[in-house]
Design a protein around this motif. Structure first.
Motif, PDB file in Angstrom:
ATOM      1  N   THR A  19       0.842  -1.198   0.000  1.00 44.65           N
ATOM      2  CA  THR A  19       0.000   0.000   0.000  1.00 44.65           C
ATOM      3  C   THR A  19       0.872   1.241   0.000  1.00 44.65           C
ATOM      4  O   THR A  19       1.999   1.235   0.526  1.00 44.65           O
ATOM      5  CB  THR A  19      -0.926   0.044   1.230  1.00 44.65           C
ATOM      6  N   GLU A  20       0.348   2.320  -0.575  1.00 50.31           N
ATOM      7  CA  GLU A  20       1.098   3.566  -0.676  1.00 50.31           C
ATOM      8  C   GLU A  20       1.430   4.121   0.696  1.00 50.31           C
ATOM      9  O   GLU A  20       2.545   4.599   0.935  1.00 50.31           O
ATOM     10  CB  GLU A  20       0.288   4.585  -1.486  1.00 50.31           C
ATOM     11  N   ALA A  21       0.478   4.071   1.622  1.00 47.19           N
ATOM     12  CA  ALA A  21       0.692   4.645   2.947  1.00 47.19           C
ATOM     13  C   ALA A  21       1.836   3.944   3.677  1.00 47.19           C
ATOM     14  O   ALA A  21       2.731   4.592   4.237  1.00 47.19           O
ATOM     15  CB  ALA A  21      -0.597   4.558   3.767  1.00 47.19           C
ATOM     16  N   ALA A  22       1.823   2.617   3.671  1.00 49.29           N
ATOM     17  CA  ALA A  22       2.872   1.861   4.362  1.00 49.29           C
ATOM     18  C   ALA A  22       4.222   2.059   3.687  1.00 49.29           C
ATOM     19  O   ALA A  22       5.261   2.150   4.349  1.00 49.29           O
ATOM     20  CB  ALA A  22       2.512   0.380   4.396  1.00 49.29           C
ATOM     21  N   CYS A  23       4.216   2.123   2.360  1.00 48.24           N
ATOM     22  CA  CYS A  23       5.460   2.302   1.600  1.00 48.24           C
ATOM     23  C   CYS A  23       6.118   3.639   1.929  1.00 48.24           C
ATOM     24  O   CYS A  23       7.279   3.704   2.318  1.00 48.24           O
ATOM     25  CB  CYS A  23       5.165   2.200   0.107  1.00 48.24           C
ATOM     26  N   ASP A  24       5.362   4.720   1.808  1.00 47.43           N
ATOM     27  CA  ASP A  24       5.927   6.056   2.021  1.00 47.43           C
ATOM     28  C   ASP A  24       6.290   6.306   3.477  1.00 47.43           C
ATOM     29  O   ASP A  24       7.089   7.207   3.784  1.00 47.43           O
ATOM     30  CB  ASP A  24       4.939   7.122   1.547  1.00 47.43           C
ATOM     31  N   ALA A  25       5.706   5.523   4.396  1.00 46.42           N
ATOM     32  CA  ALA A  25       5.999   5.713   5.818  1.00 46.42           C
ATOM     33  C   ALA A  25       7.268   4.978   6.244  1.00 46.42           C
ATOM     34  O   ALA A  25       7.767   5.194   7.356  1.00 46.42           O
ATOM     35  CB  ALA A  25       4.818   5.227   6.657  1.00 46.42           C
ATOM     36  N   ASP A  26       7.818   4.126   5.388  1.00 49.81           N
ATOM     37  CA  ASP A  26       8.983   3.323   5.755  1.00 49.81           C
ATOM     38  C   ASP A  26      10.264   4.158   5.657  1.00 49.81           C
ATOM     39  O   ASP A  26      10.700   4.534   4.567  1.00 49.81           O
ATOM     40  CB  ASP A  26       9.096   2.109   4.836  1.00 49.81           C
TER      41      ASP A  26
ATOM     42  N   ASN B 290       5.706   4.412  -6.269  1.00 50.53           N
ATOM     43  CA  ASN B 290       5.730   4.842  -7.659  1.00 50.53           C
ATOM     44  C   ASN B 290       4.453   4.358  -8.334  1.00 50.53           C
ATOM     45  O   ASN B 290       4.359   3.209  -8.771  1.00 50.53           O
ATOM     46  CB  ASN B 290       6.963   4.289  -8.368  1.00 50.53           C
ATOM     47  N   ALA B 291       3.476   5.230  -8.411  1.00 54.12           N
ATOM     48  CA  ALA B 291       2.173   4.854  -8.964  1.00 54.12           C
ATOM     49  C   ALA B 291       2.264   4.484 -10.437  1.00 54.12           C
ATOM     50  O   ALA B 291       1.397   3.777 -10.967  1.00 54.12           O
ATOM     51  CB  ALA B 291       1.182   5.995  -8.766  1.00 54.12           C
ATOM     52  N   LYS B 292       3.333   4.935 -11.135  1.00 55.22           N
ATOM     53  CA  LYS B 292       3.460   4.674 -12.560  1.00 55.22           C
ATOM     54  C   LYS B 292       4.151   3.346 -12.857  1.00 55.22           C
ATOM     55  O   LYS B 292       4.258   2.955 -14.020  1.00 55.22           O
ATOM     56  CB  LYS B 292       4.242   5.810 -13.230  1.00 55.22           C
ATOM     57  N   ALA B 293       4.643   2.688 -11.813  1.00 53.78           N
ATOM     58  CA  ALA B 293       5.354   1.425 -12.023  1.00 53.78           C
ATOM     59  C   ALA B 293       4.426   0.376 -12.625  1.00 53.78           C
ATOM     60  O   ALA B 293       3.259   0.272 -12.260  1.00 53.78           O
ATOM     61  CB  ALA B 293       5.933   0.917 -10.714  1.00 53.78           C
ATOM     62  N   VAL B 294       4.972  -0.402 -13.548  1.00 57.56           N
ATOM     63  CA  VAL B 294       4.191  -1.461 -14.196  1.00 57.56           C
ATOM     64  C   VAL B 294       4.112  -2.656 -13.265  1.00 57.56           C
ATOM     65  O   VAL B 294       5.081  -3.037 -12.625  1.00 57.56           O
ATOM     66  CB  VAL B 294       4.846  -1.870 -15.532  1.00 57.56           C
ATOM     67  N   GLY B 295       2.952  -3.268 -13.161  1.00 52.87           N
ATOM     68  CA  GLY B 295       2.779  -4.437 -12.311  1.00 52.87           C
ATOM     69  C   GLY B 295       2.411  -4.062 -10.892  1.00 52.87           C
ATOM     70  O   GLY B 295       2.036  -2.925 -10.594  1.00 52.87           O
ATOM     71  N   ASP B 296       2.565  -5.041  -9.990  1.00 52.84           N
ATOM     72  CA  ASP B 296       2.124  -4.820  -8.619  1.00 52.84           C
ATOM     73  C   ASP B 296       3.244  -4.383  -7.686  1.00 52.84           C
ATOM     74  O   ASP B 296       3.020  -4.168  -6.502  1.00 52.84           O
ATOM     75  CB  ASP B 296       1.462  -6.092  -8.071  1.00 52.84           C
ATOM     76  N   LYS B 297       4.471  -4.250  -8.195  1.00 62.39           N
ATOM     77  CA  LYS B 297       5.592  -3.825  -7.345  1.00 62.39           C
ATOM     78  C   LYS B 297       5.800  -2.320  -7.466  1.00 62.39           C
ATOM     79  O   LYS B 297       6.729  -1.839  -8.124  1.00 62.39           O
ATOM     80  CB  LYS B 297       6.865  -4.583  -7.729  1.00 62.39           C
TER      81      LYS B 297
END
Length: 678
Positions: free
Chosen positions: A306-313, A323-330
């Protein structure tokens, strides 16, 4: 069946290498060699066999084994076959036992000799059949082990002995004649490691053990002599779904039912077999902390969905960025400051990232990689010797280029020639050209150029720009990296490595494209082997570089931590080409440390002298740095004058507030629609 792992230790040379002692060992049964005089194996014949030039290993001269501590006893007793002669004797003086062979014997030795004395004390060869009348110039020499017989044997201070019970004993029944005439004057060990004394030529002797180490000079780096690898079963080793999906690390194997019959296959990052493919996958990381290096899941990619957990790390394993533009689920990626385009987001990553408001538009950068205005041309060795393993990199050239790609992604790049900050770079590959030739116009597959009969030339640029143009555009520069990787082929450089054509292109790049006098000019020559140019040819080009104000740096990249003859020869030919003082413009380093200790050090804003010793021009970090007076500082409403800080003109406490709501909540601040000001 079930898969598993195996730990494999290997070494170069035909003999066994011991990591405990750093020496080689090999046991020879007497019937397999010439040590069989009258059907028996004499001590001096065994030593002569060990010292034979035909048995030299990697420049080391052999000798009868010298067992000088418990670790070596363990090697001799558990790793080697049979019982046999060792390198000690009391031939010099009855009852006084010494090591006569190897570095414990009588060095320095004349390695041009043949026979036993090539690596042993000269006690008079061939040895007499009668009791120890030592006749050579080294009688009484060699490292003392101790003196006495049986239980009365006293080991010398600091020495090591491992005699069997009641030994040495000059036992009469072991003598071919009478001990009064022949004597038990030579050391021998049993399979359990205990020592015994025998007369030379005793029929019970089964063979002997040779040792290599300490006599002669090892012709390769010690780190390259041996290695240990963990061989992990691949997914294909599993024949059922349960074992397949239980393979560790979790998720690296999957049961593929699209094939008939179903099979276990690798998935995700673990399916990438080479460094280039791994690094090209945003969700993967080339892990060099283990041997062999392998492609593993990137921490951020597998930890946060999730974006929230990612940016909080903000942990040490991160920090992470969504990176919302990244291809796929990563979409959760390891943070790279230069990828962040929003001021608010950049400020949130402080102190890892900082926002530079002096540029238009502003940009996010890593303060540790904030660069003074510099144009850098990299001359990169594409010769055949780079087509081998360098430390954790299966291929030296691709490893070097991928390190370059990572650095270019992180470093503060300049948009154009007029920028008063950042790096513009040009990448040129050199090797062994015979005729100068322009780079091809179309991007070839990695193998297609190998089949060409045309001579190789230094290659630069991308498909649209083969001229080696200086650029601060990461998209273009990473295309340049890929272009050069695809052109790399060992066939180009079967001969000696030549630098001059690449140097000529570099000089042209500086002369025609680095036209802003306010930007520094730096040439980096990176090679792993000796250069074979005509010195006068290079001097002509070098003089032009000097006149243009170009600083020349040299980097020798080597395969391992220790030095070898190859990298020392490279240093001898490259170092004279760098700017003075040479020690401040040259480094010899293993490729695994190239990015961290060289590239990342070039623009370290916290270190006024980088790793190669060149003074960095202090970079403009904030827009307020340009104001030298209090009046000018206070006239800029995003700045504030503080006599307690250096520089005194600092960004005001209002500026970091990047939203109107946050700005108006800060006393003394106002929002102008773009920035928060005093």
């Amino acid at each position: 069946g079930a898969g598993g792992s195996r730990r494999l230790t290997y070494n170069y040379g035909r003999a066994m290498y011991s990591t405990a002692t750093g020496h080689f060992y090999e046991y020879y049964p007497k019937n397999s060699v010439n040590c069989n005089t009258a059907g028996n194996c004499h001590w001096d014949d065994a030593q002569s066999e060990c010292a034979d030039k035909a048995r030299d290993i990697l420049g080391l001269v052999g000798y009868l084994i010298t067992i000088t501590d418990a670790a070596e006893t363990a090697v001799a007793s558990s790793k080697l076959r049979g019982e046999g002669w060792i390198g000690n004797s009391d031939i010099g003086k009855e009852g006084e036992w010494r090591w006569l062979t190897g570095p414990e014997g009588c060095p320095p030795y004349n390695l041009a000799l043949t026979g036993p004395a090539r690596s042993a004390c000269d006690v008079g060869y061939p040895l007499p059949a009668t009791k120890n009348p030592c006749s050579g110039p080294d009688c009484g020499r060699g490292t003392l082990i101790g003196s006495g017989k049986g239980s009365g044997f006293v080991t010398a201070p600091g020495a090591y002995s491992n005699w069997g019970s009641g030994e040495p004993n000059e036992y009469a029944k072991r003598c071919p004649g009478t001990c009064a005439t022949t004597g038990e004057d030579y050391g021998h060990y049993f399979g359990g490691g205990k020592w015994n004394d025998y007369p030379s030529g005793h029929p019970s002797i089964e063979g002997y053990t040779c040792e290599w180490g300490g006599v002669g000079e090892l012709c390769i780096n010690e780190d390259d002599v041996y290695g240990t690898e963990t061989l992990v079963a691949g997914c294909h080793a599993y024949s059922n779904v349960g074992a397949c999906e239980a393979h560790l690390p979790s998720g690296s194997c999957k049961w593929d039912t699209t094939q008939n019959p179903a099979v276990c296959v690798e998935t995700g990052c673990h399916s990438h077999e080479d460094e280039q493919a791994c690094r090209a996958d945003k969700g993967c990381d080339w892990d060099t902390k283990q041997s062999p290096a392998e492609c593993v899941d990137d921490y951020c990619a597998v930890t946060h969905t999730t974006e929230a957990a990612c940016d909080a790390d903000r942990t040490a394993d991160g920090p992470c960025s969504w990176n919302a533009k990244a291809v796929g689920d990563k979409k959760c990626e390891s943070l790279v400051c230069s990828d962040v385009t929003d001021k608010c987001a950049c400020i949130q990553y402080a102190p890892r990232c900082a926002w530079d408001s002096t540029t238009t538009p502003g940009h996010c950068y890593d303060p540790g990689l904030k660069c003074p205005p510099t144009d850098i041309v990299f001359l990169l060795d594409g010769s055949g010797s780079m087509n081998s393993r360098f430390g954790s990199h299966p291929n030296g050239f691709y490893g070097m280029m991928e390190e370059m790609r990572d650095w270019l992604h992180s470093v503060d790049l300049a948009p154009d020639v007029n920028a008063n900050y950042g790096v513009r770079a040009s990448l040129i590959m050199f090797g062994n050209p015979t005729v100068a030739e322009v780079a091809v116009d179309t991007k070839p597959a990695s193998a297609s150029r190998c089949a060409s009969s045309k001579p190789w030339v230094p290659v630069t640029g991308t498909t649209n720009d083969p001229s080696g143009t200086l650029s601060g555009d990461y998209t273009k520069l990473t295309q340049d990296v890929t272009f050069l990787e695809n052109l790399f082929c060992v066939k180009w450089s079967a001969g000696k490595t030549i630098l001059e054509p690449g140097l000529v292109i570099a000089e042209d790049v500086f002369r025609t494209e680095s036209t802003n006098a306010q930007r520094g000019k730096v040439l980096f020559i990176v090679t792993d082997g000796a250069l074979h140019d005509n010195v006068n040819d290079l001097k002509v080009v070098e003089d032009k570089m000097t006149q243009a104000g170009v600083k020349v740096f040299g980097v020798v990249v080597r395969k391992s931590k220790g030095h070898t003859k190859a990298d020392l020869m490279a240093e001898a030919t490259l170092k004279p080409l760098v700017s003075d003082p040479q020690d401040k413009h040259f480094i010899n380093i293993d490729l695994d440390s190239f990015k961290e200790d060289v590239l990342d050090g070039l623009c370290d804003a916290n270190n006024p002298i980088n790793i190669l010793g060149v003074a960095s021009v202090p970079a403009v970090v904030t827009k307020c740095d340009v104001h030298g007076t209090e009046a000018a500082c206070m006239a800029d409403t995003t700045c504030n004058w503080d006599v307690m800080k250096t520089p005194m003109c600092q960004l005001s406490e209002c500026y970091p507030k990047c939203t109107e709501q946050a700005c108006l909540a800060q006393p003394g601040c106002s929002w102008d629609g773009k920035d928060c000001r005093r």
